[in-house]
Design a protein around this motif. Structure first.
Motif: not given
Length: 125
Positions: A6, A22, A36, A45, A95, A115, A117-118
């Motif tokens: 991201e 992303c 997302w 989350r 994420y 996923w 890493q944010g």
């Protein structure tokens, strides 16, 4: 296997906008749905938006509907989240995630296999 990275997060004032990106690599991007999610400190989350593999269908959380837009460019292996009219309550780590198993869009985090890493989004009041 899929790798997700991201970018695009940052600090913005309330009412402002950001576009998250992303970038995906590994398995052919056009073969899986993307989503997302976000996670604020001390909270679970939560689902934000998702898009089908072809991009022909999207789904949004009620809290972001009308303000956020998810899109994808399969030629660039990238999914985007355009965010406008940002509010302090949008502050979270965002994420992106890849769902390699479902045919339809799902809001459930456990359905997503890979996923990123944010990226931090902070909205100041």
């Amino acid at each position: 296997q899929v790798q997700l990275v991201e970018s695009g997060g940052g600090l913005v004032q309330a009412g402002g906008s950001l576009r998250l990106s992303c970038a995906a690599s590994g398995r052919t991007f056009s073969t899986y749905n993307m989503g997302w999610f976000r996670q604020a400190p001390g909270k679970e989350r939560e689902f934000v938006a998702a898009i089908t593999r072809s991009g022909d269908s999207t789904r949004y959380a009620d809290s972001v509907k009308g303000r956020f837009t998810i899109s994808r460019d399969n030629a660039k292996n990238t999914v985007y989240l355009k965010m406008i009219s940002l509010k302090p309550e949008d502050t979270a780590v965002y994420y992106c995630a890849a769902d390699l198993r479902s045919y339809s869009i799902t809001r459930m985090p456990y359905q997503y296999t890979y996923w990123g890493q944010g990226t931090q989004v902070t909205v100041s009041s």
